[in-house]
Design an enzyme around this catalytic site. Sequence first.
Site, PDB file in Angstrom:
ATOM      1  N   THR A   1      57.968  34.020 -90.808  1.00  0.00           N
ATOM      2  CA  THR A   1      57.108  33.052 -91.188  1.00  0.00           C
ATOM      3  C   THR A   1      55.675  33.716 -92.506  1.00  0.00           C
ATOM      4  O   THR A   1      56.173  34.389 -92.596  1.00  0.00           O
ATOM      5  CB  THR A   1      56.223  33.103 -89.718  1.00  0.00           C
ATOM      6  OG1 THR A   1      55.565  32.422 -89.218  1.00  0.00           O
ATOM      7  CG2 THR A   1      55.818  34.833 -89.059  1.00  0.00           C
ATOM      8  N   ARG A   2      55.181  32.251 -92.465  1.00  0.00           N
ATOM      9  CA  ARG A   2      54.384  31.925 -93.781  1.00  0.00           C
ATOM     10  C   ARG A   2      53.042  30.878 -92.665  1.00  0.00           C
ATOM     11  O   ARG A   2      52.259  30.356 -93.044  1.00  0.00           O
ATOM     12  CB  ARG A   2      54.643  31.348 -94.729  1.00  0.00           C
ATOM     13  CG  ARG A   2      55.274  30.427 -94.532  1.00  0.00           C
ATOM     14  CD  ARG A   2      55.556  29.444 -95.960  1.00  0.00           C
ATOM     15  NE  ARG A   2      56.405  29.089 -96.067  1.00  0.00           N
ATOM     16  CZ  ARG A   2      56.901  27.355 -96.134  1.00  0.00           C
ATOM     17  NH1 ARG A   2      55.454  27.699 -96.800  1.00  0.00           N
ATOM     18  NH2 ARG A   2      57.827  27.003 -96.257  1.00  0.00           N
TER      19      ARG A   2
ATOM     20  N   HIS B   1      57.396  28.350 -81.890  1.00  0.00           N
ATOM     21  CA  HIS B   1      57.932  29.372 -82.157  1.00  0.00           C
ATOM     22  C   HIS B   1      58.468  30.689 -81.604  1.00  0.00           C
ATOM     23  O   HIS B   1      59.233  31.136 -81.380  1.00  0.00           O
ATOM     24  CB  HIS B   1      57.414  30.459 -83.909  1.00  0.00           C
ATOM     25  CG  HIS B   1      56.833  29.018 -84.751  1.00  0.00           C
ATOM     26  ND1 HIS B   1      56.329  28.076 -85.012  1.00  0.00           N
ATOM     27  CD2 HIS B   1      57.242  28.321 -86.059  1.00  0.00           C
ATOM     28  CE1 HIS B   1      55.986  27.161 -86.066  1.00  0.00           C
ATOM     29  NE2 HIS B   1      57.558  27.294 -86.394  1.00  0.00           N
TER      30      HIS B   1
ATOM     31  N   GLY C   1      64.968  28.281 -88.963  1.00  0.00           N
ATOM     32  CA  GLY C   1      64.345  26.706 -88.191  1.00  0.00           C
ATOM     33  C   GLY C   1      64.562  26.015 -89.317  1.00  0.00           C
ATOM     34  O   GLY C   1      65.188  26.073 -90.632  1.00  0.00           O
ATOM     35  N   ARG C   2      64.201  24.687 -88.735  1.00  0.00           N
ATOM     36  CA  ARG C   2      64.134  23.332 -89.884  1.00  0.00           C
ATOM     37  C   ARG C   2      63.751  24.037 -90.820  1.00  0.00           C
ATOM     38  O   ARG C   2      62.155  24.818 -91.513  1.00  0.00           O
ATOM     39  CB  ARG C   2      64.101  22.152 -88.838  1.00  0.00           C
ATOM     40  CG  ARG C   2      64.605  22.508 -88.064  1.00  0.00           C
ATOM     41  CD  ARG C   2      63.836  20.840 -86.889  1.00  0.00           C
ATOM     42  NE  ARG C   2      62.827  20.330 -87.434  1.00  0.00           N
ATOM     43  CZ  ARG C   2      63.448  18.916 -87.161  1.00  0.00           C
ATOM     44  NH1 ARG C   2      63.850  18.750 -86.545  1.00  0.00           N
ATOM     45  NH2 ARG C   2      62.914  17.777 -87.761  1.00  0.00           N
ATOM     46  N   ASP C   3      63.948  23.422 -91.958  1.00  0.00           N
ATOM     47  CA  ASP C   3      63.103  22.637 -93.446  1.00  0.00           C
ATOM     48  C   ASP C   3      62.157  24.787 -93.703  1.00  0.00           C
ATOM     49  O   ASP C   3      61.128  24.801 -94.250  1.00  0.00           O
ATOM     50  CB  ASP C   3      62.120  22.201 -93.473  1.00  0.00           C
ATOM     51  CG  ASP C   3      61.469  21.989 -94.620  1.00  0.00           C
ATOM     52  OD1 ASP C   3      62.051  21.893 -96.020  1.00  0.00           O
ATOM     53  OD2 ASP C   3      60.490  21.502 -95.324  1.00  0.00           O
ATOM     54  N   HIS C   4      63.303  26.133 -93.502  1.00  0.00           N
ATOM     55  CA  HIS C   4      62.765  27.034 -93.958  1.00  0.00           C
ATOM     56  C   HIS C   4      62.528  27.038 -95.271  1.00  0.00           C
ATOM     57  O   HIS C   4      63.689  27.042 -95.980  1.00  0.00           O
ATOM     58  CB  HIS C   4      64.176  28.361 -93.494  1.00  0.00           C
ATOM     59  CG  HIS C   4      64.118  29.422 -93.701  1.00  0.00           C
ATOM     60  ND1 HIS C   4      63.847  30.109 -92.404  1.00  0.00           N
ATOM     61  CD2 HIS C   4      63.277  30.224 -94.383  1.00  0.00           C
ATOM     62  CE1 HIS C   4      63.506  31.827 -93.137  1.00  0.00           C
ATOM     63  NE2 HIS C   4      63.297  31.779 -94.817  1.00  0.00           N
ATOM     64  N   ALA C   5      61.365  28.019 -96.044  1.00  0.00           N
ATOM     65  CA  ALA C   5      61.044  27.729 -96.846  1.00  0.00           C
ATOM     66  C   ALA C   5      61.078  27.036 -97.393  1.00  0.00           C
ATOM     67  O   ALA C   5      61.226  26.375 -98.862  1.00  0.00           O
ATOM     68  CB  ALA C   5      61.657  29.604 -97.879  1.00  0.00           C
TER      69      ALA C   5
END
Length: 378
Positions: free
Chosen positions: A189-190, A197, A282-286
């Site tokens: 996570t960022r 989450h 998850g969706r749209d990771h990074a």
Amino acid sequence: MTGLATDRLIKPHGGDLVDRRGERPPSLDSLECVTLTAREVSDLDLLACGALSPLQGFMGQVDYERVVEEMRLGSDLPWALPVCLAVERAPSGDEVALADERGRRLAVLEVQEVYEYDRAREAERCFGTTDDEHPGVARLLAQADHYVGGKVTVFERPEPEFPELAKDPAETRRTFAERGWRRVVGFQTRNPIHRAHEYLTKGALETVDGLLIHPLVGETKSDDVPAETRVECYRVLLEHYYPADRVVLSAFPAAMRYAGPREAIWHAICRKNYGCSHFIVGRDHAGVGSYYGTYDAQLIFDEFEPHELEIEPMFFEHAFFCRRCGQMATPKTCPHEAEAHVFLSGTKVRELLAEGQLPPEEFSRPEVAEVLIAAYRA
Ligand SMILES: [Zn+2]
């Protein structure tokens, strides 16, 4: 390091945990010195501790070419992103010192080769775009002209931003083993963790022994929430809502590349080295901006044979609280209309927090929101 206890955990990528820590050589002061960017210092630190096993240094041309074109190292092992050191010109000696931007010497690199590379091709293959508005592409385009490849020996590591959260792969593995865990899910996570989450990490934890919350604390875009605020959010969330004996919070000292799908693979492989058998995607990771499709970071795992990565990705949809279901859900598990869902855009959440207002409890835990409100007002 592999004792009996850690034998039950997933093996590091390539089989063995690399350790490139070593002694400061007597010849250090006579060596030519290369100054690393913040991202390269992060990579060096990941190399030192084995987070990038089986890599022992910055990539040579064979690994680089195959990674860019085929997402594999020269050995055929899956690998998704280049780990390279850019230099203006070929060093004169067989060894160079590597220093951070303050001039502090951190490591020695055995120069194995120096080669040219095609920035536009690397951008297109790895980031899926050559648009210089993309932060990863912008950094790539600004790099020096050559890559230098070779093994590193690291004798000085950057001070971790959060010393109490700094755990090398050998240490997370030992922690997991001490707790008797075998199957561990990693969560990258960022961003601060909201209910969505929390829901998916707990959903994943239901099926394994332990959860590694592994926030990325290396260099990110300046508009991401600062690492210290995020870390404080994780702390209060864990304190109030997770069982302490099932969760490890540790910092992942990598820099964001914003390479979306390829970075998801890369993040998974790194977490395998930390001892995770599963990894949440998850969706749209990074991702960043609108460069990647919502599910691209999940679909890319299909480019490898089943179980080839050994670490298992766990794919999740966007989660929300549904008033009709009376609980957290996703489009996979809830049949109701959007009106029943508690949805707030990121912009709306920021507005509320900036005004000192708590978002609905179905969206954010109040303890987390309080931390964010305090940060916005500071
Ligand atoms: Zn529902």
